[in-house]
Design an enzyme around this catalytic site. Structure first.
Site, PDB file in Angstrom:
ATOM      1  N   GLU A  46      -1.065   7.221  -0.399  1.00 39.01           N
ATOM      2  CA  GLU A  46      -1.266   7.343   0.981  1.00 39.01           C
ATOM      3  C   GLU A  46      -0.888   9.398   0.865  1.00 39.01           C
ATOM      4  O   GLU A  46      -0.067   9.518   0.347  1.00 39.01           O
ATOM      5  CB  GLU A  46      -1.153   6.889   1.379  1.00 39.01           C
ATOM      6  CG  GLU A  46      -1.049   7.039   2.635  1.00 39.01           C
ATOM      7  CD  GLU A  46      -0.234   5.616   3.804  1.00 39.01           C
ATOM      8  OE1 GLU A  46      -0.321   5.665   4.639  1.00 39.01           O
ATOM      9  OE2 GLU A  46       0.707   5.022   2.902  1.00 39.01           O
ATOM     10  N   LYS A 119      -6.729   4.629   9.307  1.00 38.17           N
ATOM     11  CA  LYS A 119      -6.058   3.207   9.350  1.00 38.17           C
ATOM     12  C   LYS A 119      -5.995   2.603  10.469  1.00 38.17           C
ATOM     13  O   LYS A 119      -6.028   2.976  11.468  1.00 38.17           O
ATOM     14  CB  LYS A 119      -4.658   3.923   8.906  1.00 38.17           C
ATOM     15  CG  LYS A 119      -3.652   2.926   8.606  1.00 38.17           C
ATOM     16  CD  LYS A 119      -2.458   3.618   7.883  1.00 38.17           C
ATOM     17  CE  LYS A 119      -1.130   2.533   7.680  1.00 38.17           C
ATOM     18  NZ  LYS A 119       0.390   3.672   6.909  1.00 38.17           N
ATOM     19  N   CYS A 156      -2.841   1.776   2.696  1.00 33.72           N
ATOM     20  CA  CYS A 156      -1.056   1.179   3.080  1.00 33.72           C
ATOM     21  C   CYS A 156      -1.057  -0.506   3.910  1.00 33.72           C
ATOM     22  O   CYS A 156      -1.402  -1.349   3.684  1.00 33.72           O
ATOM     23  CB  CYS A 156      -0.215   1.921   3.475  1.00 33.72           C
ATOM     24  SG  CYS A 156       1.130   1.680   2.811  1.00 33.72           S
TER      25      CYS A 156
END
Length: 283
Positions: A46, A119, A156
Site C-alpha cells: 500500500e 479504499k 489494508c
C-alpha cells in the site's frame, strides 16, 4: 476433470522509508524479480511511493496526492506491466477535485489501466490516522477481469472485513489481493497484531474458497515498525509462500484456478447463502 488453469501470484515486500524515486525504483526491481520467477500477477504494498505518512496529521502531506489521470507512477507501472506481461495493482494517494482518496489503479498485462478502486474502510487511531487524509471510497468493491485471473483487490483495513471479501467474490473474483501498510501500535507496544492480521485473511480464503495475497512493507519509519510477513495462501487457507518480518523480496506461488472453482462449487458456500436473512448487515 477440467484442465489446469495455473496462475502464478507474487507479493512484493520492502522498506519504503526513502524518497519517492528510490521507493518506486525498489518496487519496480522487485516486480521484475517476480516476473523472472514466473509471476503474472504481482502485488506491491500500500502507498509504496512514500513513507507511510498517516502516523500523524500534517496538512503538508496533501501535496503528495496526484490525480489518477496522467499519474507518473501509474504510467511507469503501466509500461512495466506491458513489458513484463504481468498484472499490477498500483496503490497511490489520489487527488480528485477537492477530495483525497487512498486509491488503487488496476493494470492488466498489456499495460491497460482497467480502472480505479478507492479504499472503502478508512482507519482512525494512533499511528494510522487515515481519516484526516482520505475520504471513504465511493467506487464499491471491484472484480477486475485481468488476463491472468479475475482479481478482487481491497486495501489494508479492508482486509479485516469479511463483507468486503464476500462482495468481491460475488462480483466474480477468483483471487483476493490486499496491499497493506501495517505494523506496531504506538500506544500499545505489547500488542502484536501480525498473527491476527494473517488469521483474519486466512478466514476469508477459507470461507470464500479463494486464494489470497497480502503485501506489506517492512522497516522502522519514525518509530512505526512495519512487520512484513507478506504471504500467499491457497483456497484452503494454507500458506504457500511467506516472507519474514524484516526481509525485502518477493513471495511467489502458483495456484490452479480450475481446481479452485471446482472446490468452491463443491463446498456450497455460495449455493447455501441466505441473503434474505442478512438484512441486518446493512443497518
Amino acid at each position: 476433470m477440467s484442465a489446469a488453469e495455473n496462475v502464478t501470484l507474487a507479493a512484493v515486500q520492502c522498506a519504503l522509508g526513502g524518497p519517492l524515486e528510490r521507493n518506486v525504483a525498489k518496487v519496480e526491481a522487485l516486480v521484475r524479480e517476480a516476473a523472472k520467477r514466473g509471476a503474472t500477477v504481482v502485488l506491491p504494498p500500500e502507498l509504496f511511493e512514500r513513507p507511510y505518512f498517516c502516523t500523524e496529521e500534517k496538512d503538508e502531506f496533501f501535496a503528495w496526492a496526484k490525480p489518477a489521470e496522467n499519474h507518473p507512477t501509474i504510467a511507469r507501472f503501466s509500461a512495466l506491466a506491458k513489458e513484463l506481461g504481468v498484472a499490477i495493482p498500483v496503490s497511490f494517494f489520489e487527488k480528485a477535485g477537492h477530495a483525497y482518496y487512498n486509491s488503487l489503479a488496476m493494470i492488466d498485462i498489456d499495460g491497460t489501466v482497467m480502472g480505479i478502486y478507492r479504499k472503502s474502510h478508512i482507519p482512525d487511531g494512533p499511528g494510522y490516522e487515515e481519516k484526516f487524509y482520505f475520504r471513504p471510497g465511493d467506487t464499491g468493491f471491484k472484480a477486475w477481469r485481468s488476463k491472468p485471473a479475475c482479481l478482487g483487490v481491497g486495501i489494508c483495513w479492508d482486509q479485516w472485513f469479511p463483507e468486503a471479501a464476500r462482495a468481491m467474490l460475488l462480483a466474480g473474483a477468483d483471487v483476493l489481493l490486499y496491499p497493506t501498510a501495517i505494523g506496531s501500535e504506538p500506544t500499545n507496544p505489547s500488542l502484536d497484531t501480525c498473527a491476527l492480521w494473517q488469521r483474519a485473511m486466512l478466514g476469508h480464503a477459507v470461507s470464500n474458497v479463494a486464494p489470497l495475497v497480502a503485501a506489506n512493507r517492512v522497516g522502522n519509519e519514525n518509530g512505526q515498525v512495519f512487520y512484513g510477513s507478506s504471504f500467499i495462501a491457497n483456497q484452503r487457507g494454507e500458506i504457500l509462500a511467506q516472507l519474514s518480518r524484516d526481509e525485502e523480496g518477493v513471495a511467489v506461488a502458483t495456484v490452479d484456478l480450475a481446481a479452485v472453482r471446482r472446490e468452491r462449487a463443491s463446498w456450497g458456500f455460495f449455493r447455501d447463502r441466505r441473503p434474505d436473512l442478512y438484512g441486518r448487515l446493512t443497518t
